[in-house]
Design a protein around this motif. Structure first.
Motif, short mmCIF file in Angstrom:
data_model
loop_
_atom_site.label_atom_id
_atom_site.label_comp_id
_atom_site.label_asym_id
_atom_site.label_seq_id
_atom_site.Cartn_x
_atom_site.Cartn_y
_atom_site.Cartn_z
N ASP A 1 0.87 -1.11 0.03
CA ASP A 1 -0.02 -0.02 -0.03
C ASP A 1 0.64 1.30 0.03
OD1 ASP A 1 -2.48 -1.38 0.08
OD2 ASP A 1 -2.41 -1.52 2.36
N SER A 2 0.24 2.32 -0.21
CA SER A 2 0.97 3.49 0.03
C SER A 2 0.84 3.95 1.51
CB SER A 2 0.47 4.74 -0.76
OG SER A 2 0.63 4.63 -2.48
N ASP B 1 7.49 -0.61 -2.85
CA ASP B 1 8.73 -0.34 -2.25
C ASP B 1 9.28 -1.26 -1.14
OD1 ASP B 1 8.77 2.23 -3.58
OD2 ASP B 1 8.39 3.36 -2.02
N ILE B 2 10.65 -1.57 -1.22
CA ILE B 2 11.28 -2.33 -0.37
C ILE B 2 11.41 -1.80 0.85
CG2 ILE B 2 13.14 -3.95 0.06
CD1 ILE B 2 13.25 -4.57 -3.09
N VAL B 3 10.71 -2.27 1.94
CA VAL B 3 11.16 -1.62 3.35
C VAL B 3 12.47 -2.11 3.82
CG1 VAL B 3 10.33 -1.71 5.70
CG2 VAL B 3 8.58 -1.78 3.68
N MET B 4 12.35 -3.47 3.86
CA MET B 4 13.95 -3.97 4.39
C MET B 4 14.37 -5.28 3.72
SD MET B 4 14.45 -4.41 8.53
CE MET B 4 12.95 -5.34 8.78
N ASP C 1 9.06 7.87 6.70
CA ASP C 1 9.30 7.84 5.40
C ASP C 1 7.69 7.34 4.70
OD1 ASP C 1 12.13 8.42 5.37
OD2 ASP C 1 12.56 6.67 4.52
N ILE C 2 7.59 8.10 3.42
CA ILE C 2 6.37 7.81 2.92
C ILE C 2 6.76 7.05 1.93
CG2 ILE C 2 4.65 8.84 1.42
CD1 ILE C 2 4.84 11.50 2.65
N LEU C 3 6.15 5.63 1.77
CA LEU C 3 6.28 4.68 0.64
C LEU C 3 5.31 4.38 -0.07
CD1 LEU C 3 8.55 4.21 2.99
CD2 LEU C 3 8.05 1.60 2.59
N LYS C 4 5.65 4.25 -1.35
CA LYS C 4 4.38 3.62 -2.25
C LYS C 4 4.31 2.13 -2.69
CE LYS C 4 7.35 4.21 -6.39
NZ LYS C 4 8.57 4.72 -5.57
N HIS C 5 3.56 1.71 -3.29
CA HIS C 5 3.27 0.15 -3.48
C HIS C 5 4.44 -0.53 -4.31
CE1 HIS C 5 2.03 -3.30 -5.94
NE2 HIS C 5 1.01 -3.57 -4.90
#
Length: 277
Positions: free
Chosen positions: A41-42, A78-81, A72-76
């Motif tokens: 998700d975003s 994106d690799i978190v970790m 941080d703002i992430l979009k669908h």
């Protein structure tokens, strides 16, 4: 007061119990691999450090490569970790780590949507003590990652005289006199009121903060005008996102919302094993 470590230990014991019966019967103890945690998700990220502690509690030899940081703002997509280590450990910790990430990022994302509404307004948005039992320290952290502020953390770190206190003590003045007699002069005193008579009593008793609760916009404007900057004004009650701008425009200093934590929903974050050694 529970520490984050205690919350993590409880969550893992709850999920793993005596052992991961599926993974331990499918994968050898020495098999290793690499995985990625992905935003589906975003979202506004929160809980990355907690998720890392979950994996470390299960296996201190797991390696991490975080691609982002909390807030941080992430979009669908994106690799978190990225994570690497024994597969048994990665899979045993997966669900608990994701539960923390999804829940806390859900709160941060929800909070940011409220903060964005108030952009440019001279008012502070704060949470309340209405949190999930045992998760207070984490949920209030997520609120900060979303861009809002914490009210008091608990009953122990801030004086808020509420309606039941006032009833027991026999009035606002008596309650404030008693609290000031029994606490340090460094402690500020907030009092909850629901009408103009209460506002006047709080001012006469020299409260540091007055909390206007369940008052309509017209009453709030009158209260702010009467107080005229002499004490800090907080507004609370059943406040929705649509109420934020009208409330900010009354001139109050603080808006406190239970909905920052109560109405937040989990976001979608997943883990995928993409390499086996």
């Amino acid at each position: 007061m529970y520490s984050v470590q205690h919350i993590i230990e409880t969550a893992l014991k709850e999920d793993i119990g005596p052992g991961d019966i599926t993974t331990n019967n499918l994968i050898g103890p020495d098999a290793e691999g690499r995985g990625i945690i992905i935003a589906k998700d975003s979202l506004v990220l929160a809980g990355l450090g907690v998720a890392k502690q979950v994996f470390e509690y299960v296996d201190s030899e797991i390696c991490f490569d975080p691609g982002h940081k909390d807030g941080d703002i992430l979009k669908h997509g994106d690799i978190v970790m990225e994570i690497e280590g024994r597969l048994r450990s990665l899979l045993a910790a997966e669900r608990t780590a994701l539960n923390f990430l999804q829940h806390l990022s859900g709160i941060a994302t929800h909070v940011r949507s409220y903060v964005n509404v108030l952009e440019g307004k001279n008012v502070r948005l704060v949470d309340t003590r209405k949190t999930t039992p045992g998760w207070l320290i984490l949920e209030k952290y997520a609120v900060r990652m979303g861009g809002a502020h914490n009210h008091r953390m608990g009953l122990y770190d801030g004086v808020v005289i509420k309606n039941n206190h006032i009833t027991v003590c026999g009035g606002i003045k008596k309650a404030i006199e008693r609290i000031r007699k029994n606490t340090s002069h460094f402690v500020k005193t907030e009092v909850e009121v629901s009408d103009m008579e209460g506002v006047r009593e709080a001012m006469e008793a020299k409260a540091d903060v007055v909390m206007l609760t369940h008052m309509d916009i017209g009453q709030i404007k009158k209260a702010v005008s009467l107080i005229s900057g002499k004490i800090v004004v907080e507004v609370s009650g059943e406040i929705t996102k649509h109420d934020l701008i009208p409330l900010a425009d009354t001139g109050v200093d603080i808006i406190s919302l239970e909905s920052l934590t109560q109405l937040a929903t989990c976001v979608n974050i997943t883990m995928e094993i993409n390499e086996v050694f």
